[in-house]
Write an enzyme that holds these catalytic residues in place. Sequence first.
Site, PDB file in Angstrom:
ATOM      1  N   ASN A 222       1.078  -1.483   0.181  1.00  0.00           N
ATOM      2  CA  ASN A 222       0.083  -0.072   0.021  1.00  0.00           C
ATOM      3  C   ASN A 222       0.606   1.700   0.063  1.00  0.00           C
ATOM      4  O   ASN A 222       1.643   1.174  -0.511  1.00  0.00           O
ATOM      5  CB  ASN A 222      -0.839   0.241   0.861  1.00  0.00           C
ATOM      6  CG  ASN A 222      -2.150   0.892   0.582  1.00  0.00           C
ATOM      7  OD1 ASN A 222      -1.798   1.651   0.105  1.00  0.00           O
ATOM      8  ND2 ASN A 222      -3.343  -0.015   1.161  1.00  0.00           N
ATOM      9  N   ARG A 223       0.533   2.532   0.738  1.00  0.00           N
ATOM     10  CA  ARG A 223       1.195   4.006   0.531  1.00  0.00           C
ATOM     11  C   ARG A 223       1.872   3.965   1.161  1.00  0.00           C
ATOM     12  O   ARG A 223       1.605   4.281   2.442  1.00  0.00           O
ATOM     13  CB  ARG A 223      -0.375   4.402  -0.191  1.00  0.00           C
ATOM     14  CG  ARG A 223      -0.460   4.347  -1.324  1.00  0.00           C
ATOM     15  CD  ARG A 223      -1.402   5.389  -1.888  1.00  0.00           C
ATOM     16  NE  ARG A 223      -1.695   5.126  -3.950  1.00  0.00           N
ATOM     17  CZ  ARG A 223      -2.675   4.024  -4.312  1.00  0.00           C
ATOM     18  NH1 ARG A 223      -3.650   3.086  -3.016  1.00  0.00           N
ATOM     19  NH2 ARG A 223      -2.870   3.956  -5.445  1.00  0.00           N
TER      20      ARG A 223
ATOM     21  N   HIS B  36       3.467   0.175  -2.554  1.00  0.00           N
ATOM     22  CA  HIS B  36       4.040  -1.405  -2.534  1.00  0.00           C
ATOM     23  C   HIS B  36       5.415  -1.036  -2.905  1.00  0.00           C
ATOM     24  O   HIS B  36       6.334  -1.820  -3.414  1.00  0.00           O
ATOM     25  CB  HIS B  36       3.357  -1.931  -3.987  1.00  0.00           C
ATOM     26  CG  HIS B  36       1.360  -2.359  -3.566  1.00  0.00           C
ATOM     27  ND1 HIS B  36       0.888  -1.999  -2.817  1.00  0.00           N
ATOM     28  CD2 HIS B  36       0.723  -2.030  -5.112  1.00  0.00           C
ATOM     29  CE1 HIS B  36       0.272  -1.933  -2.866  1.00  0.00           C
ATOM     30  NE2 HIS B  36      -0.952  -2.332  -4.281  1.00  0.00           N
TER      31      HIS B  36
ATOM     32  N   HIS C 179      -1.691  -9.931  -3.320  1.00  0.00           N
ATOM     33  CA  HIS C 179      -2.556  -8.915  -4.155  1.00  0.00           C
ATOM     34  C   HIS C 179      -2.930  -9.494  -5.481  1.00  0.00           C
ATOM     35  O   HIS C 179      -3.148  -9.120  -6.439  1.00  0.00           O
ATOM     36  CB  HIS C 179      -1.328  -7.757  -5.187  1.00  0.00           C
ATOM     37  CG  HIS C 179      -2.102  -6.072  -5.229  1.00  0.00           C
ATOM     38  ND1 HIS C 179      -2.776  -6.324  -5.507  1.00  0.00           N
ATOM     39  CD2 HIS C 179      -1.780  -5.150  -4.680  1.00  0.00           C
ATOM     40  CE1 HIS C 179      -3.572  -5.358  -6.313  1.00  0.00           C
ATOM     41  NE2 HIS C 179      -2.576  -4.405  -5.168  1.00  0.00           N
TER      42      HIS C 179
ATOM     43  N   TYR D  61      -5.525 -10.750  -7.125  1.00  0.00           N
ATOM     44  CA  TYR D  61      -7.334 -10.349  -8.283  1.00  0.00           C
ATOM     45  C   TYR D  61      -7.545 -11.467  -8.512  1.00  0.00           C
ATOM     46  O   TYR D  61      -7.744 -12.336  -8.938  1.00  0.00           O
ATOM     47  CB  TYR D  61      -6.866  -9.565  -9.619  1.00  0.00           C
ATOM     48  CG  TYR D  61      -6.489  -8.573  -8.941  1.00  0.00           C
ATOM     49  CD1 TYR D  61      -4.494  -7.734  -9.491  1.00  0.00           C
ATOM     50  CD2 TYR D  61      -7.437  -7.034  -9.600  1.00  0.00           C
ATOM     51  CE1 TYR D  61      -3.960  -6.718  -8.727  1.00  0.00           C
ATOM     52  CE2 TYR D  61      -5.815  -5.691  -9.331  1.00  0.00           C
ATOM     53  CZ  TYR D  61      -4.845  -5.856  -9.656  1.00  0.00           C
ATOM     54  OH  TYR D  61      -4.976  -4.648  -9.069  1.00  0.00           O
TER      55      TYR D  61
ATOM     56  N   ASP E  75     -11.126   1.299  -2.968  1.00  0.00           N
ATOM     57  CA  ASP E  75      -9.913   1.238  -2.490  1.00  0.00           C
ATOM     58  C   ASP E  75      -9.804   1.518  -1.333  1.00  0.00           C
ATOM     59  O   ASP E  75      -8.658   2.960  -1.897  1.00  0.00           O
ATOM     60  CB  ASP E  75      -9.712   2.066  -4.243  1.00  0.00           C
ATOM     61  CG  ASP E  75      -7.837   1.273  -4.386  1.00  0.00           C
ATOM     62  OD1 ASP E  75      -7.438   1.089  -3.347  1.00  0.00           O
ATOM     63  OD2 ASP E  75      -7.466   2.190  -5.390  1.00  0.00           O
TER      64      ASP E  75
ATOM     65  N   GLN F  23      -7.596  -3.908   2.337  1.00  0.00           N
ATOM     66  CA  GLN F  23      -7.434  -2.972   1.630  1.00  0.00           C
ATOM     67  C   GLN F  23      -8.794  -3.924   0.161  1.00  0.00           C
ATOM     68  O   GLN F  23      -8.479  -4.932   0.119  1.00  0.00           O
ATOM     69  CB  GLN F  23      -6.875  -2.806   0.457  1.00  0.00           C
ATOM     70  CG  GLN F  23      -6.446  -1.882  -0.207  1.00  0.00           C
ATOM     71  CD  GLN F  23      -6.287  -0.841   0.149  1.00  0.00           C
ATOM     72  OE1 GLN F  23      -5.923  -0.087   1.283  1.00  0.00           O
ATOM     73  NE2 GLN F  23      -7.213   0.424  -0.506  1.00  0.00           N
TER      74      GLN F  23
ATOM     75  N   GLU G 170      -6.747  -7.506   0.347  1.00  0.00           N
ATOM     76  CA  GLU G 170      -4.892  -7.064   0.617  1.00  0.00           C
ATOM     77  C   GLU G 170      -5.353  -7.624   1.857  1.00  0.00           C
ATOM     78  O   GLU G 170      -5.321  -6.377   3.083  1.00  0.00           O
ATOM     79  CB  GLU G 170      -4.449  -6.230  -0.299  1.00  0.00           C
ATOM     80  CG  GLU G 170      -4.877  -5.989  -1.830  1.00  0.00           C
ATOM     81  CD  GLU G 170      -4.567  -4.312  -2.317  1.00  0.00           C
ATOM     82  OE1 GLU G 170      -3.572  -4.117  -2.333  1.00  0.00           O
ATOM     83  OE2 GLU G 170      -5.258  -4.434  -3.051  1.00  0.00           O
TER      84      GLU G 170
HETATM   85  C1  BGC Z   1      -4.268   0.033  -4.705  1.00  0.00           C
HETATM   86  C2  BGC Z   1      -4.663   0.641  -6.138  1.00  0.00           C
HETATM   87  C3  BGC Z   1      -3.697  -0.118  -6.782  1.00  0.00           C
HETATM   88  C4  BGC Z   1      -3.164  -1.385  -6.688  1.00  0.00           C
HETATM   89  C5  BGC Z   1      -2.592  -1.529  -8.167  1.00  0.00           C
HETATM   90  C6  BGC Z   1      -3.715  -1.277  -5.006  1.00  0.00           C
HETATM   91  O1  BGC Z   1      -2.903  -2.119  -3.650  1.00  0.00           O
HETATM   92  O2  BGC Z   1      -5.153  -0.225  -3.581  1.00  0.00           O
HETATM   93  O3  BGC Z   1      -5.153   1.934  -6.082  1.00  0.00           O
HETATM   94  O4  BGC Z   1      -4.541   0.214  -8.328  1.00  0.00           O
HETATM   95  O5  BGC Z   1      -2.579  -1.793  -5.677  1.00  0.00           O
HETATM   96  O6  BGC Z   1      -1.394  -1.040  -7.787  1.00  0.00           O
END
Ligand code: BGC
Length: 348
Positions: free
Chosen positions: A80-81, A107, A177, A179, A249, A286, A313
């Site tokens: 994450n950020r 990430h 991560h 999907y 998100d 997340q 996540e």
């Molecule tokens: C984030 C998204 C991002 C994605 C792919 C997710 O964990 O919250 O904003 O686009 O990862 O990097």
Amino acid sequence: MSVTRESFGFMPDNTEIFKYIIENACGTEVHIITLGATLQSLFFADKNGVKRDVLLGFDTVEDYLEKSNYQGATVGPFCNRIGGASIDIGGKHYELVANEKGVTSLHSNGEFSFRPWKAIVPDADCVELSYVSPDGEGGFPGETKVQVLFRLSQDNKLSIRYHGVSTRDTFLNFTNHAYFNLNGYDAGDILGHTLRLNADEFTPVDELSIPTGGNLPVEGTPFDFRTAKPIGLEIGADHEQLKMTGGYDHNFKLADGPRELTEIGEAVSPESGIKMNIYTTLPAVQFYAGNFLNGKTGKAGKPMEKRSGFCLETQYFPDSPHHPEFPSCLFKAGEEYESETVYGFGLI
Ligand code: BGC
């Protein structure tokens, strides 16, 4: 139970990437590649007994290196950020790679996600991947050793256990991560899937998706998934936070801190009849509805359109190094990080 191995291709420097397949007696298969300790495929039989691959991803090493939005990847040392792409530890300032809009760290610039990991097969139902991140990689202090153990049970539970330890005080926050599309990776959008998430609060963010401080109650908002509802039901609602991020998100609070393994939610596709229960020891998750997927081609050349997969996540809170109100994931030199997340599959 069995584990088999095959070649998946080569990195630009000729390092060979392997694919490990764990299969149980029901025929459920988990495919893991050593590039980024990535979950590449997961085959599970639907209500008609037809196996569907419920993970978005790619068929080649090149595609993972060139087109990935972290499909199935292990993310670290901090998923994450992180706002301002820098951290302070013990009075020292560390600049990280500002890989998002030149301002934030997302990430950890993929430090763990696009490297070759080493694999061993400790038993007939599991594969352990390991990676050593050199001191200073991506700007993070300490040589960090990480092991990720993927184990499939006979009752179709995929357990992912993380273990990490660094030579210096540092922030550790690992996730996977994946999907998911419970109709299959090539089966359209996930808006008809229902989701239950046992979270009373979520974490509001600014335009850069950095938490603004604290959490908000989900009560009375489109973020209330405490009773299952279709993901698409309110994703387009007129809510400031949904507009900010172009759909779900967001981080959802699960607990005040790490705890024992606890069921936190369930995703269901009425179409395939496949359900997935999520369990974790971590305090947050997340929920990302795949809003930024934009049609890049994945497996079998099929485009991965907007919202064709969703992510859950499990993690510590985003930007927690700058938010003392969130549980801390600062680990002392030599202190061991451990967590477990389980994705359990079944039929409704
Ligand atoms: C984030 C998204 C991002 C994605 C792919 C997710 O964990 O919250 O904003 O686009 O990862 O990097």
